[in-house]
Enzyme design. Structure first.
Site, mmCIF file in Angstrom:
data_model
loop_
_atom_site.group_PDB
_atom_site.id
_atom_site.type_symbol
_atom_site.label_atom_id
_atom_site.label_comp_id
_atom_site.label_asym_id
_atom_site.label_seq_id
_atom_site.Cartn_x
_atom_site.Cartn_y
_atom_site.Cartn_z
ATOM 1 N N GLU A 203 0.878 -1.182 0.000
ATOM 2 C CA GLU A 203 0.000 0.000 0.000
ATOM 3 C C GLU A 203 0.906 1.221 0.000
ATOM 4 O OE1 GLU A 203 -1.615 3.144 0.753
ATOM 5 O OE2 GLU A 203 -2.031 2.501 2.795
ATOM 6 N N CYS A 229 -2.300 9.074 3.468
ATOM 7 C CA CYS A 229 -2.108 8.764 2.042
ATOM 8 C C CYS A 229 -3.372 8.976 1.220
ATOM 9 C CB CYS A 229 -1.614 7.333 1.877
ATOM 10 S SG CYS A 229 -2.727 6.095 2.573
#
Length: 429
Positions: A203, A229
């Site tokens: 990720e 993020c």
């Protein structure tokens, strides 16, 4: 000695025991810039001990029934909930984030995740088919790859990427790697794990666009930038409402209070480190050098902090305009409270511009036109698309990015498949 501070000294957790390390790293309080704890600087020896502990614990834990493992996860959730305030204080201190955010989102979210997967593991089914003409029955079983909580099941080894990280990901008896972080680190993990054909879940970063069409409800379009993020770092606004949106956006941004993490009225705390603060500031300097306009935040507004926090890693939310799509501020992940706001004309144009970066983690679309919402969401190269909302998660569904934003997905079904090995068994009858 009078005035000497007592530092928190952390230890590795291996085989159900806290163990000291031969060397330690300083850890800084982001809100003051001062050392507040010491963290083990582990290496191959500690990794080897952790792998051995996991290997010893695996047979017993993996043999437990789903019901038994579910009970353990529920108990973990209970313990987290009981220690919510203590854990929130520790998270706020370590990360520099506001205590309010740690109390209301981070720790409760952890509790929710444990409870979700404690329930999820009870409801998975296997596949079965039969071939009557061959007199055969086929079915699948899944064997655990990762393991859970008795001694040796969970091991925590602190250290730096080059020392402990590389030793862990290159270890031949670590079968899979789940990593959240930067693309360069992910590339190194891929290189080191490739000789062992390890399974990877990565990720990574994002350069997430928000697309605001002229029929959007501007009251709902609020700042969502920062060290997450999934935050929005490029805001595309249709030209007919650009000026009005920018006015409202600046007003809303200036209402965000940057303050010490313990201040319950603070909207945002400190960035994670001095090096990262300087990195984020360097992007603003580059934008200014390119001729962009800095409308609020860094270098424009004054940040007021108590004397003790003057050395902390604080930064005001910063809004940049008059910037080209080719700028590094529009292409690279800044991972800080910085966003660029630019106008667009048509739907086709904005989709092309939104997709013009190497990342594809998340996007938001704001419009009251249902047809447009579906059309645009389908064409955006993003693993997640929110429409007229942001950061609403459903753990049953896949989470992850496209392109350089990662490999693989997380979620009930996806996590189950990642952390287990499937085996097909054929019975001749």
């Amino acid at each position: 000695m009078a005035g000497t501070k007592t530092l928190l000294v952390l230890e590795n957790f291996i085989g159900g025991k806290f163990l000291p390390c031969n060397s330690y790293l300083d850890s800084y309080d982001p809100s003051t810039g001062e050392v507040y704890s010491r963290v083990p600087d582990s290496g191959k020896e500690e990794v080897e001990a952790a792998v051995e502990a996991a290997r010893a614990a695996f047979p017993g834990w993996s043999a437990r029934s789903p019901q038994e493992r579910s009970q353990v996860l529920h108990r973990l959730a209970d313990l987290l909930e009981q220690s919510l305030e203590e854990l929130a204080q520790a998270e706020s201190k370590d990360q520099g984030k506001t205590i309010t955010l740690a109390r209301t989102m981070d720790i409760p979210r952890s509790v929710q995740n444990f409870r979700f997967f404690a329930s999820s593991i009870l409801h998975h089914t296997s596949e079965c088919t039969q071939m009557d003409h061959m007199g055969c029955l086929h079915y699948t079983v899944r064997a655990p790859v990762g393991i859970g909580v008795p001694p040796g099941v969970v091991n925590i080894v602190f250290g730096t990427g080059p020392r402990v990280g590389e030793a862990l990901v290159s270890h031949p008896e670590v079968p899979l790697i789940s990593f959240t972080g930067s693309q360069p680190t992910a590339e190194r993990i891929t290189q080191l794990s490739a000789p062992h054909c390890k399974r990877l879940s990565l990720e990574l970063g994002g350069k997430n666009p928000a697309i605001i069409f002229e029929d959007a409800n501007l009251e709902e379009c609020v700042p969502t930038t920062g060290e997450i993020c999934l935050c929005t770092s490029r805001i595309f606004v249709q030209k007919s409402i650009y000026s009005e949106f920018l006015k409202r956006f600046l007003e809303a941004t200036r209402l965000w209070k940057v303050g010490i993490p313990s201040d319950p009225s603070a909207s945002m705390g400190a960035l994670i480190s001095k090096a990262h603060l300087e990195k984020v500031r360097s992007y603003i300097k580059k934008a200014r050098a390119e001729g962009a306009q800095i409308l609020c935040g860094e270098g424009v507004d004054k940040l007021s902090l108590p004397p003790r926090n003057q050395g902390g890693y604080f930064m005001l939310p910063t809004v940049i305009t008059d910037i080209k799509d080719e700028s590094c501020c529009m292409k690279e992940e800044i991972f800080g409270p910085v966003t660029c706001v630019v106008p667009f004309d048509s739907e086709e144009e904005v989709i092309k511009r939104a997709n013009s970066v190497k990342y594809g983690l998340a996007a938001t679309v704001w419009s009251s036109n249902v047809g447009r919402v579906h059309r645009v969401a389908k064409k955006l190269q993003s693993g997640l698309v929110w429409t007229n909302c942001w950061l609403i998660r459903e753990l049953n569904l896949p989470f992850g990015g496209m392109k350089s934003s990662g490999v693989g997905r997380e979620g009930a079904k996806d996590s189950y498949e990642f952390f287990t090995e499937v085996k097909t068994i054929t019975i001749k009858h």
